[in-house]
Design a protein around this motif. Structure first.
Motif, PDB file in Angstrom:
ATOM      1  N   LYS A 194      59.275  19.912  36.809  1.00  0.00           N
ATOM      2  CA  LYS A 194      57.928  20.684  36.341  1.00  0.00           C
ATOM      3  C   LYS A 194      58.030  21.963  35.494  1.00  0.00           C
ATOM      4  O   LYS A 194      56.905  22.443  35.053  1.00  0.00           O
ATOM      5  N   THR A 195      59.196  22.430  35.237  1.00  0.00           N
ATOM      6  CA  THR A 195      59.304  23.825  34.609  1.00  0.00           C
ATOM      7  C   THR A 195      59.555  23.398  33.073  1.00  0.00           C
ATOM      8  O   THR A 195      59.892  24.478  32.302  1.00  0.00           O
ATOM      9  N   ALA A 196      59.609  22.324  32.648  1.00  0.00           N
ATOM     10  CA  ALA A 196      59.812  21.838  31.174  1.00  0.00           C
ATOM     11  C   ALA A 196      58.628  22.494  30.527  1.00  0.00           C
ATOM     12  O   ALA A 196      57.468  22.586  30.728  1.00  0.00           O
ATOM     13  N   GLY A 197      59.011  23.381  29.331  1.00  0.00           N
ATOM     14  CA  GLY A 197      58.234  24.001  28.497  1.00  0.00           C
ATOM     15  C   GLY A 197      57.501  25.314  29.031  1.00  0.00           C
ATOM     16  O   GLY A 197      56.555  25.739  28.680  1.00  0.00           O
ATOM     17  N   ARG A 198      58.111  25.716  30.038  1.00  0.00           N
ATOM     18  CA  ARG A 198      57.298  26.915  30.645  1.00  0.00           C
ATOM     19  C   ARG A 198      58.397  28.332  30.896  1.00  0.00           C
ATOM     20  O   ARG A 198      59.700  28.200  30.913  1.00  0.00           O
ATOM     21  N   GLU A 199      57.910  29.388  31.006  1.00  0.00           N
ATOM     22  CA  GLU A 199      58.608  30.576  31.447  1.00  0.00           C
ATOM     23  C   GLU A 199      58.517  30.756  32.955  1.00  0.00           C
ATOM     24  O   GLU A 199      57.249  30.701  33.439  1.00  0.00           O
ATOM     25  N   VAL A 200      59.540  30.607  33.467  1.00  0.00           N
ATOM     26  CA  VAL A 200      59.532  30.720  35.012  1.00  0.00           C
ATOM     27  C   VAL A 200      60.301  32.117  35.341  1.00  0.00           C
ATOM     28  O   VAL A 200      61.306  32.687  35.225  1.00  0.00           O
ATOM     29  N   HIS A 201      59.367  33.026  36.160  1.00  0.00           N
ATOM     30  CA  HIS A 201      59.656  34.280  36.628  1.00  0.00           C
ATOM     31  C   HIS A 201      60.141  34.351  38.160  1.00  0.00           C
ATOM     32  O   HIS A 201      59.208  33.698  38.837  1.00  0.00           O
ATOM     33  N   VAL A 202      61.220  34.870  38.513  1.00  0.00           N
ATOM     34  CA  VAL A 202      61.625  34.870  39.812  1.00  0.00           C
ATOM     35  C   VAL A 202      62.275  35.937  40.026  1.00  0.00           C
ATOM     36  O   VAL A 202      62.797  36.628  39.339  1.00  0.00           O
ATOM     37  N   VAL A 203      62.147  36.748  41.387  1.00  0.00           N
ATOM     38  CA  VAL A 203      62.597  38.091  41.521  1.00  0.00           C
ATOM     39  C   VAL A 203      63.268  38.256  42.905  1.00  0.00           C
ATOM     40  O   VAL A 203      62.761  37.675  43.942  1.00  0.00           O
ATOM     41  N   GLY A 204      64.420  39.103  43.218  1.00  0.00           N
ATOM     42  CA  GLY A 204      65.093  39.408  44.342  1.00  0.00           C
ATOM     43  C   GLY A 204      64.160  40.417  44.948  1.00  0.00           C
ATOM     44  O   GLY A 204      63.820  40.297  46.172  1.00  0.00           O
ATOM     45  N   GLN A 205      63.653  41.466  44.376  1.00  0.00           N
ATOM     46  CA  GLN A 205      62.984  42.492  44.910  1.00  0.00           C
ATOM     47  C   GLN A 205      62.039  43.474  44.025  1.00  0.00           C
ATOM     48  O   GLN A 205      62.873  43.659  42.798  1.00  0.00           O
ATOM     49  N   GLN A 206      61.138  43.878  44.195  1.00  0.00           N
ATOM     50  CA  GLN A 206      60.366  44.838  43.319  1.00  0.00           C
ATOM     51  C   GLN A 206      60.120  46.087  43.920  1.00  0.00           C
ATOM     52  O   GLN A 206      59.769  46.396  45.060  1.00  0.00           O
TER      53      GLN A 206
END
Length: 312
Positions: A194-206
């Motif tokens: 499902k991530t094809a053609g996408r910007e995927v943002h994930v994060v450990g902590q903000q």
């Protein structure tokens, strides 16, 4: 079973991506330079291939035949990030590969324009290659690696002086994700069609810089004097000054990352951690209680200014 090729498979990030892909049941092809082959683990679903992105698309194509996803974890200058990855992309096109994850793994590269950050510019220029490609791009953004952000290259922690330095007011949340967590997320994203053609943002902590200082003090058990180096306008002026006087871009590169983080233009958007609930990111508290405790010690040698950093 998904087959994934990982370029840069013995680097600090690439080796962990390989490990996580294998744990998720993928068949992995590892593209490595000859001297690095012995660094690869032995695994029935891991196949090493000796080569280099500069070998060209024709030489790389047999390595990606039958591959569904290419993951690039290479580092370097334009000859690698643009020219080398372009050859890998062309090989993937010829082989009918569905997706490619380029070597981004950084702050939100598209939150600000060209001319702000040297390495971001290289990655954005390579991203343009996908506009006319049959291979879908999946870009993974994670913010800053604490392994680099708290190292001497960023001039934040000074164990000798006992200081913690900030630009601006230090209240804006910034994005921090460890290298192991980035690898775990990347493996999950690589196996997610499902991530094809996408910007995927994930994060450990903000957390903000002031909150990060509190975490450092709690973990180290010592006080770190807060040094306010100036406003964000002052930071921009310092970057310009170093660009004018520097013998190498490495003298101002870390500050280029910081300005985009501290003014919010590089902040991650639409964070998708919930899409990968089996990845449990490491908190800053846990990182500093473990391997991150090394930041509190006086380094035996300074970071070499001719080295390409992994990312932030």
């Amino acid at each position: 079973m998904t087959t994934v090729l990982v370029a840069g498979a013995t680097g600090s990030l690439g080796s962990l991506i390989v490990k996580n892909l294998l744990e998720r049941g993928a068949d992995v092809r590892a593209l490595v330079r000859g001297p690095s082959k012995d660094k690869l683990p032995t695994h029935p679903r891991l196949t090493p291939y000796v080569g280099d992105l500069t070998d060209g698309a024709a030489a790389l194509q047999p390595l990606v035949d039958g591959v569904e996803v290419v993951v690039s974890a290479v580092q370097g200058g334009p000859e690698i990030i643009i020219d080398g990855q372009r050859e890998l992309l062309r090989a993937a096109e010829r082989a009918g590969v569905h997706r490619m994850i380029p070597s981004d793994f950084s702050i939100n590269l598209h939150g600000y324009g060209y001319g702000i950050n040297v390495l971001s510019d290289l990655r954005r220029r390579f991203a343009d290659e996908f506009d006319s490609s049959t291979v879908a791009r999946t870009s993974v953004s994670i913010g800053a690696f604490p392994e680099y952000f708290l190292a001497d290259v960023h001039e934040i922690l000074d164990p000798v002086a006992g200081t913690f330095s900030i630009w601006g007011d230090g209240t804006r949340p910034i994005d921090i994700t460890t290298i192991p967590d980035t690898a775990a997320y990347t493996a999950a994203i690589a196996l997610d069609p499902k991530t094809a053609g996408r910007e995927v943002h994930v994060v450990g902590q903000q957390l903000s810089m002031l909150e990060l200082r509190n975490e450092v003090e709690a973990a180290s058990g010592r006080r770190w004097k807060l040094v306010r180096k100036g406003t964000l306008r002052d930071l921009r002026a310092e970057i310009a000054r170093r660009q004018f006087t520097a013998s190498s871009m490495f003298e101002y590169l870390a500050l280029q990352y910081q300005i985009a983080m501290f003014d919010g233009t590089a902040s991650l958007r639409d964070v998708r951690n919930a899409d990968y609930p089996d990845v449990l990111p490491t908190s800053v508290t846990a990182y500093l209680a473990g391997s991150g405790a090394a930041h509190f010690a006086v380094p035996e040698e300074n970071w070499r200014q001719d080295e390409w950093p992994t990312a932030v």
